[in-house]
Design an enzyme around this catalytic site. Structure first.
Site, mmCIF file in Angstrom:
data_model
loop_
_atom_site.group_PDB
_atom_site.id
_atom_site.type_symbol
_atom_site.label_atom_id
_atom_site.label_comp_id
_atom_site.label_asym_id
_atom_site.label_seq_id
_atom_site.Cartn_x
_atom_site.Cartn_y
_atom_site.Cartn_z
ATOM 1 N N SER A 277 -12.968 -41.666 69.369
ATOM 2 C CA SER A 277 -12.491 -42.315 68.146
ATOM 3 C C SER A 277 -13.154 -43.669 67.942
ATOM 4 O O SER A 277 -13.461 -44.376 68.899
ATOM 5 C CB SER A 277 -10.976 -42.525 68.198
ATOM 6 O OG SER A 277 -10.564 -43.231 67.045
ATOM 7 N N LYS B 210 -6.547 -36.519 71.129
ATOM 8 C CA LYS B 210 -7.305 -37.015 69.965
ATOM 9 C C LYS B 210 -6.673 -36.515 68.666
ATOM 10 O O LYS B 210 -6.610 -37.239 67.660
ATOM 11 C CB LYS B 210 -8.780 -36.584 70.050
ATOM 12 C CG LYS B 210 -9.608 -36.979 68.820
ATOM 13 C CD LYS B 210 -9.599 -38.473 68.619
ATOM 14 C CE LYS B 210 -10.456 -39.061 67.527
ATOM 15 N NZ LYS B 210 -10.674 -38.459 66.279
ATOM 16 N N HIS C 214 -3.729 -38.617 68.044
ATOM 17 C CA HIS C 214 -4.236 -39.920 67.596
ATOM 18 C C HIS C 214 -4.453 -39.873 66.087
ATOM 19 O O HIS C 214 -4.058 -40.759 65.334
ATOM 20 C CB HIS C 214 -5.545 -40.251 68.326
ATOM 21 C CG HIS C 214 -6.346 -41.365 67.693
ATOM 22 N ND1 HIS C 214 -7.106 -41.174 66.541
ATOM 23 C CD2 HIS C 214 -6.492 -42.669 68.015
ATOM 24 C CE1 HIS C 214 -7.673 -42.310 66.201
ATOM 25 N NE2 HIS C 214 -7.325 -43.238 67.083
ATOM 26 N N ASN C 215 -5.102 -38.808 65.629
ATOM 27 C CA ASN C 215 -5.392 -38.692 64.201
ATOM 28 C C ASN C 215 -4.123 -38.479 63.382
ATOM 29 O O ASN C 215 -4.034 -38.964 62.251
ATOM 30 C CB ASN C 215 -6.390 -37.566 63.949
ATOM 31 C CG ASN C 215 -7.810 -37.991 64.273
ATOM 32 O OD1 ASN C 215 -8.015 -38.844 65.123
ATOM 33 N ND2 ASN C 215 -8.776 -37.413 63.611
ATOM 34 N N GLU D 295 -2.825 -41.738 62.944
ATOM 35 C CA GLU D 295 -3.743 -42.388 61.984
ATOM 36 C C GLU D 295 -3.352 -42.029 60.540
ATOM 37 O O GLU D 295 -3.280 -42.900 59.664
ATOM 38 C CB GLU D 295 -5.165 -41.917 62.312
ATOM 39 C CG GLU D 295 -6.258 -42.335 61.362
ATOM 40 C CD GLU D 295 -7.601 -41.670 61.753
ATOM 41 O OE1 GLU D 295 -8.064 -41.879 62.886
ATOM 42 O OE2 GLU D 295 -8.170 -40.934 60.932
HETATM 43 C C1 6PG Z 1 -11.595 -41.486 64.490
HETATM 44 C C2 6PG Z 1 -11.361 -40.780 63.197
HETATM 45 C C3 6PG Z 1 -12.392 -39.718 63.010
HETATM 46 C C4 6PG Z 1 -12.517 -39.216 61.604
HETATM 47 C C5 6PG Z 1 -11.344 -38.412 61.178
HETATM 48 C C6 6PG Z 1 -10.968 -38.537 59.749
HETATM 49 O O1 6PG Z 1 -10.697 -41.463 65.308
HETATM 50 O O2 6PG Z 1 -12.692 -42.026 64.659
HETATM 51 O O3 6PG Z 1 -10.093 -40.216 63.191
HETATM 52 O O4 6PG Z 1 -12.125 -38.709 63.950
HETATM 53 O O5 6PG Z 1 -12.810 -40.243 60.730
HETATM 54 O O6 6PG Z 1 -11.704 -37.088 61.435
HETATM 55 O O7 6PG Z 1 -10.088 -37.500 59.523
HETATM 56 P P1 6PG Z 1 -9.844 -36.893 58.107
HETATM 57 O O8 6PG Z 1 -11.185 -36.551 57.536
HETATM 58 O O9 6PG Z 1 -8.994 -35.686 58.354
HETATM 59 O O10 6PG Z 1 -9.166 -37.962 57.341
#
Ligand code: 6PG
Length: 471
Positions: A130, A184, A187-188, A191
């Site tokens: 990430s 991960k 984590h998202n 996010e």
């Molecule tokens: C990270 C981000 C990365 C990416 C995501 C965005 O941790 O660096 O999360 O993995 O930017 O995949 O996710 P979406 O396209 O689903 O918003």
């Protein structure tokens, strides 16, 4: 002589792969890169001039550059491209070689791939990375899972390239199988929730209070300098400052209000449902991206359910303070929901996750890094088996101090008529979680009434069924 001396090879020289390679080379590791797209190979060659990086235009040459037993990392889009790269690689690999999938793969795919490759004597690590482009180049948060001995092979490399917080590398071995990709994914999920909460504060301040982009920038900047400090709050402030080169206006106002996604938020929700862990704030963050895509329908519905936004009559300063406090409480709830999924997944999938380590490696490099993660880390250090962050004094004290403002903000949004589903679900989750009694006895009565599903009693043990239509 360039053959067979490179410590690791990278397949996929897009933004993430290229920057990770440059990062590895900066730390003195001889590395090789390969991409099917020859323009990306050329771009890496140009960018890496003077570094110990070699780019190959075909897979045979690429494999020939690697020291045996080989370690190959791939950073390609999740899904079929990962299987296609593995398929291309296999004829060139030998027993004992290692493949590392550093993309955002679905954890069940990672389990399948690990099993298939183990049968062929190839080691496989599923590694979450990430931090986007900047993180890949200068220090991401790295979430590795798979066989421990495979991790040990690349541990020095991963520790070198990872972000550092107070001298600690933001990488830790998380557990077997798909542990890394599961962490991960969650984590998202967190996010998504933090981003949607920030978007809801934006809406309340823009449409509710009528704040300008300059004022919005300043609010987020002030928040970032306090307890809300974190990467997403920081970039939100910067976003409101950015001028569109084309129009000379603020870029934010030129961007279509349609949120896209690549699946990780949805996987978090799906996994939580399977594990029967409630994470409504993350679920609603995913749902609001789906809602945003229905732009034409939203327009039509807006005409049917017309309801003007009333002018704000309260004290703006007071409301902004309440909003900051509400955001803080709701963010803690979002982290708590994500960590609860990890705790359940660790039991169910035997990941043996150390949640303190997870919080520790999320403090730097990653998208959800925030000051709050220091408290989350402390909470798990003090109580390793903590079932929910809201039960830890380090976090519960902060939520208690801000929960009334969370309630006020939700009430205000309801009155104004602006959508704040993530704030609502954060409050609903909190109110549900702190309810020693819930009306689920009625659910049980209904289930037993129409389906004879039986119920338990408060006074004696056992299961009971009643003929509800009799008497
Ligand atoms: C990270 C981000 C990365 C990416 C995501 C965005 O941790 O660096 O999360 O993995 O930017 O995949 O996710 P979406 O396209 O689903 O918003």
């Amino acid at each position: 002589m360039e053959t067979q001396r490179h410590e690791i090879g990278m397949i996929g020289l897009g933004v993430m792969g290229r920057n990770m390679l440059l990062n590895m080379a900066d730390h003195g590791f001889p590395v090789a890169g390969y991409d099917k797209d020859s323009s990306k190979v050329e771009a890496l060659r140009k960018e890496s001039a003077g570094n110990d990086i070699h780019a190959a235009a075909n897979i045979e040459d690429f494999i020939g550059l690697l020291r045996a037993p080989r370690a190959v990392m791939m950073l390609v889009p999740a899904g079929p491209p990962v299987d296609s790269v593995i398929g291309d690689l296999l004829p060139h690999l030998e027993k004992g070689d290692l493949i590392i999938d550093a993309g955002n793969s679905y954890f069940k795919d990672t389990n399948l791939r690990a099993r298939n490759l183990a049968g062929k004597g190839i080691q496989f690590l599923g590694v979450g990375v990430s931090g986007g482009e900047e993180g890949a180049r200068h220090g991401p948060s790295i979430m590795p899972g798979g066989p421990k001995e495979a991790y040990e092979r690349v541990r020095p490399l991963l520790e070198a390239v990872a972000a550092k917080v107070n001298g600690e590398a933001c990488v830790a071995y998380l557990g077997p199988g798909s542990a890394g990709h599961f962490v991960k994914t969650v984590h998202n999920g967190i996010e998504y929730a933090l981003m949607q909460l920030l978007a809801e504060t934006y809406d309340l301040m823009k449409r509710g209070l009528g704040l300008s982009d300059d004022e919005l920038r300043d609010v987020y900047d002030a928040w970032n300098r306090g307890e809300l400090n974190g990467y997403l709050v920081e970039i939100t402030s910067r976003i409101f400052n950015k001028i569109d080169e084309k129009t000379g206006k603020r870029l934010i106002d030129e961007i279509l209000d349609v949120g896209k996604q690549n699946g990780t938020g949805m996987w978090t929700s799906q996994s939580a449902m399977e594990l029967q862990v409630p994470i409504p704030t993350i679920d609603l963050a995913v749902a609001m991206r789906d809602m945003s895509v229905l732009e034409k329908q939203r327009e039509t519905a807006g005409a049917i359910f017309k309801r003007p936004i009333p002018p704000f009559t309260g004290d703006r300063k007071v409301f902004l303070d309440q909003l900051g406090h509400a955001l803080y409480a709701a963010m803690i709830v979002a982290y708590a929901q994500g960590m609860a999924v990890l705790a359940a997944a660790s039991d169910k999938y035997a990941y043996t996750l150390d949640l303190e380590a997870v919080a520790r490696i999320w403090r730097g490099g990653c998208i959800i890094r925030a000051e709050l993660l220091e408290d989350i880390r402390t909470a798990y250090r003090n109580q390793p088996g903590l079932p929910n962050l809201l039960l830890a004094p380090e976090l519960s004290n902060k939520v208690r101090a801000n929960q009334e403002d969370l309630r006020r903000v939700v009430c205000a949004a309801i009155e104004i008529g602006l959508p704040v589903p993530c704030f609502m679900t954060a409050l609903g989750y909190l109110d549900g979680y702190r309810s020693a009694w819930l009306p689920a006895n009625l659910i049980q009565a209904q289930r037993d009434y129409f389906g004879a599903h039986s119920y338990e009693r408060v006074d004696v043990k056992g299961t009971f069924h009643t003929d509800w239509t009799k008497g």
